[in-house]
Design an enzyme around this catalytic site. Sequence first.
Site, PDB file in Angstrom:
ATOM      1  N   GLN A 168      -3.239  -5.311   6.003  1.00 46.48           N
ATOM      2  CA  GLN A 168      -3.128  -4.317   7.009  1.00 46.48           C
ATOM      3  C   GLN A 168      -4.068  -4.413   8.193  1.00 46.48           C
ATOM      4  OE1 GLN A 168      -3.670  -1.583   3.811  1.00 46.48           O
ATOM      5  NE2 GLN A 168      -1.827  -0.372   4.379  1.00 46.48           N
ATOM      6  N   GLU A 197      -4.360  12.835   9.340  1.00 46.62           N
ATOM      7  CA  GLU A 197      -4.751  12.776   8.187  1.00 46.62           C
ATOM      8  C   GLU A 197      -6.374  12.009   8.351  1.00 46.62           C
ATOM      9  OE1 GLU A 197      -5.291   9.953   4.503  1.00 46.62           O
ATOM     10  OE2 GLU A 197      -4.980   9.079   6.344  1.00 46.62           O
ATOM     11  N   ASP A 207      -1.472   8.691  10.185  1.00 43.93           N
ATOM     12  CA  ASP A 207      -2.127   7.863   8.776  1.00 43.93           C
ATOM     13  C   ASP A 207      -3.724   7.570   9.570  1.00 43.93           C
ATOM     14  OD1 ASP A 207      -2.155   7.204   6.049  1.00 43.93           O
ATOM     15  OD2 ASP A 207      -2.469   5.322   7.329  1.00 43.93           O
ATOM     16  N   HIS A 221      -0.837  12.184  -2.727  1.00 41.91           N
ATOM     17  CA  HIS A 221      -0.491  10.962  -3.472  1.00 41.91           C
ATOM     18  C   HIS A 221      -1.756   9.983  -3.424  1.00 41.91           C
ATOM     19  CE1 HIS A 221      -0.840  10.103   0.697  1.00 41.91           C
ATOM     20  NE2 HIS A 221      -0.735   8.690   0.455  1.00 41.91           N
ATOM     21  N   ASP A 222      -2.812  10.378  -2.745  1.00 44.84           N
ATOM     22  CA  ASP A 222      -4.087   9.606  -3.049  1.00 44.84           C
ATOM     23  C   ASP A 222      -4.945   9.987  -4.083  1.00 44.84           C
ATOM     24  OD1 ASP A 222      -3.567   7.666  -1.105  1.00 44.84           O
ATOM     25  OD2 ASP A 222      -4.095   8.985   0.533  1.00 44.84           O
ATOM     26  N   HIS A 265      -3.443   0.835  11.581  1.00 41.70           N
ATOM     27  CA  HIS A 265      -3.269  -0.605  11.237  1.00 41.70           C
ATOM     28  C   HIS A 265      -1.518  -1.040  11.304  1.00 41.70           C
ATOM     29  CE1 HIS A 265      -4.137   1.502   7.644  1.00 41.70           C
ATOM     30  NE2 HIS A 265      -2.954   1.352   7.289  1.00 41.70           N
ATOM     31  N   ARG A 293      -3.217   4.816  -8.093  1.00 46.70           N
ATOM     32  CA  ARG A 293      -2.651   6.139  -7.639  1.00 46.70           C
ATOM     33  C   ARG A 293      -1.370   6.338  -8.047  1.00 46.70           C
ATOM     34  NH1 ARG A 293      -4.135   4.701  -1.519  1.00 46.70           N
ATOM     35  NH2 ARG A 293      -3.148   2.914  -2.137  1.00 46.70           N
ATOM     36  N   ARG A 296       3.004  12.387  10.680  1.00 48.16           N
ATOM     37  CA  ARG A 296       1.675  12.681  10.051  1.00 48.16           C
ATOM     38  C   ARG A 296       0.796  11.059  10.385  1.00 48.16           C
ATOM     39  NH1 ARG A 296      -0.557   9.557   5.668  1.00 48.16           N
ATOM     40  NH2 ARG A 296      -1.784  10.369   4.177  1.00 48.16           N
ATOM     41  N   ASP A 347       0.806  -1.134  -0.029  1.00 47.29           N
ATOM     42  CA  ASP A 347      -0.116   0.000   0.128  1.00 47.29           C
ATOM     43  C   ASP A 347       0.892   1.026  -0.096  1.00 47.29           C
ATOM     44  OD1 ASP A 347      -2.203   1.419   0.144  1.00 47.29           O
ATOM     45  OD2 ASP A 347      -2.546   1.687   2.022  1.00 47.29           O
TER      46      ASP A 347
HETATM   47  C1  GLC Z   1      -4.023   6.932   4.256  1.00 46.79           C
HETATM   48  C2  GLC Z   1      -2.927   6.904   3.028  1.00 46.79           C
HETATM   49  C3  GLC Z   1      -3.334   5.940   1.960  1.00 46.79           C
HETATM   50  C4  GLC Z   1      -3.160   4.622   2.420  1.00 46.79           C
HETATM   51  C5  GLC Z   1      -4.581   4.603   3.495  1.00 46.79           C
HETATM   52  C6  GLC Z   1      -4.419   3.236   4.144  1.00 46.79           C
HETATM   53  O1  GLC Z   1      -5.095   7.548   3.625  1.00 46.79           O
HETATM   54  O2  GLC Z   1      -2.675   8.339   2.548  1.00 46.79           O
HETATM   55  O3  GLC Z   1      -2.303   5.992   0.868  1.00 46.79           O
HETATM   56  O4  GLC Z   1      -3.754   3.674   1.586  1.00 46.79           O
HETATM   57  O5  GLC Z   1      -4.051   5.550   4.599  1.00 46.79           O
HETATM   58  O6  GLC Z   1      -2.955   3.098   5.099  1.00 46.79           O
END
Ligand code: GLC
Length: 627
Positions: A238, A312, A270, A382-383, A170, A503, A268, A127
Amino acid sequence: MKLTRPASTSDAELFALRSARSAADLWEPLERLYGAHPGYMVFRDGLKTLLEDSWAARPTALRCLDLERDLKPGWFQQPDQVGYVFYIDRFAGNLRGVLEHIDYLKALGVTYVHFMPCLKPREGANDGGYSVEDYREINPALGTMADFEAVAAALRAEGIGICIDLVLNHTSESHAWAKAARAGDAVTEAYYHTFAEDTLPRQYEETLLEIFPDVAPGNFTFDEDLKKWVWTTFNTHQWDLNWTNPQVFLEIAEIMLFLLNKGAETLRLDAVAFMWKEMGTLCQNLPPVHDILQALRAVSRIAAPGSLLKAEAIVPPTELVAYLGKGIQSGKVSNLAYHNNLMVQFWSSLAARDTRLMAHVLGTHFPSNFKNATWATYLRCHDDIGWAITDEDADAVGWNAFSHRQFLADFYEGVFPGSFATGGLFQFNPATQDKRNNGTLASLAGLEKALEAGDPVATDDAVARILMGHALIASFGGLPLIYMGDELGTLNVRGEYEDGDTRLMQRPVMDWALATKRTDPATIEGRIFTGITHILARRAATPQLHAEHPTEILPGPAPAIFAFRRAAPGRPLVALFNFSEAPQRVPQEMLVEAGITAPFDTLSQTPLTPLEGWILLPPYAPLWLTN
Ligand code: GLC
């Protein structure tokens, strides 16, 4: 505790003072989360020891940074702060390689770099690095922890701080905790959500959404070793952490302080929205999530106070504010949170040439500023881009939410008639018709199509959209983040995408040969790069753009114009953006009402003379008006 010898305050005294400062912020949410847990007292002691030990181990250089930032708590809200985001391998080959590009970063005005996932991921599909196997090791393909410390110190000496990802929701199924669980360890199995039967998972599924419906449908995975179902919101590899277990909090707090002591200045956090689960809900944005974040912030404020936490949470407008602190949590949750709504509304307004939904959403759901916190503003990441536009918001401006979302997805895929964009689709869900989009800033903004068509007018428009977007994120209020390649107009990546992850379209490799054109104004790269550096330099020189000053959304004088006022005491700034290729005009009265009597565009450094009571806004022009 009272300071008795200020001139010789020891580290131990500072620690005691900081512990006292954050005691309520730390223990109140933890009491709510874990107070009823039988192991709570042991957990409390464990956390106290962790804080003391981490502080004792904190390197001197970082302690100095702590003190400096304690004395200047709004440092990250200053207008000279600029973020740049990249994958280490794609930008510089490896960690040490980053040091060869300090000049490039400084030319842009960067003070903060986000290294995209750089901790040791699982082998194979991971991922994009978000399936972490070891939080205490750097991905060996990029370097070592010693390299990281060295690079962090070198960048810090240049005034650049590092942000890295810490995945809270995760771990990878190959993490030592998951491996131990598979080998029969009940303690680490309790770090995850596991189920002997699928009865509960099926009940949860009734209200859960699917994040990757294409590649990882459902939210649970049957593990052959465990012979149990495991909660896996994202990919099957995950495993979601069980945050109802105080031991998970303790483990993550320890990792967090470990990384901050290695020299990461921002973490950051996540996918935080998903950290807490309750039957019958979406299992997103539940109040305990904010308690966890508040407690983590207090942990870092005690033992690594110079650092920042960035949430995030890519969630709808009504859910987002709580990540920067709402009500009694005001000023206590994350220091930074991504403003995904500003990003979504930027693209929505560009496609529609109509900013009314943008003004409604940004003017209705968000306070004009935050205490001890601010937005991370950005245009793409990046997403994928998810069209987080609610029925209520669309109704409020007389639009249909579903059809507007479909329009945007088609527009940015490039299939809507007349669309200037080139992009891709991500995770089309036939059941809900939900479509998300991929693409780099330049391709989504029309540069790819314009260049293919050899159309100079369309090229100018695309460049102007890119620059207007940067003027928007540089002035809205927050820390602007530039995604690697956008400063050169990098187009979509084409070809086969590893692990079928489309992506990757917006995760290019830096083209350093192309980057040499950045100073040549006759090239596209030069126009964009110099345009962005100009915007950022003007930002740094404009005190009104400090994030502490309220951002008040103004009613647009025409649908294509987005307007806001930065209410700096005694010297306001009005920002105007023309979201269309047609010139627009703004009544002078509107400016006078907003406190701008002698309009001077501080972005282009030119005074404006109203013509018969109007000022003119060229196609896709931004103006930052002061007196
Ligand atoms: C966040 C990341 C993304 C990832 C997801 C799961 O949203 O930006 O790229 O797939 O978390 O970890």
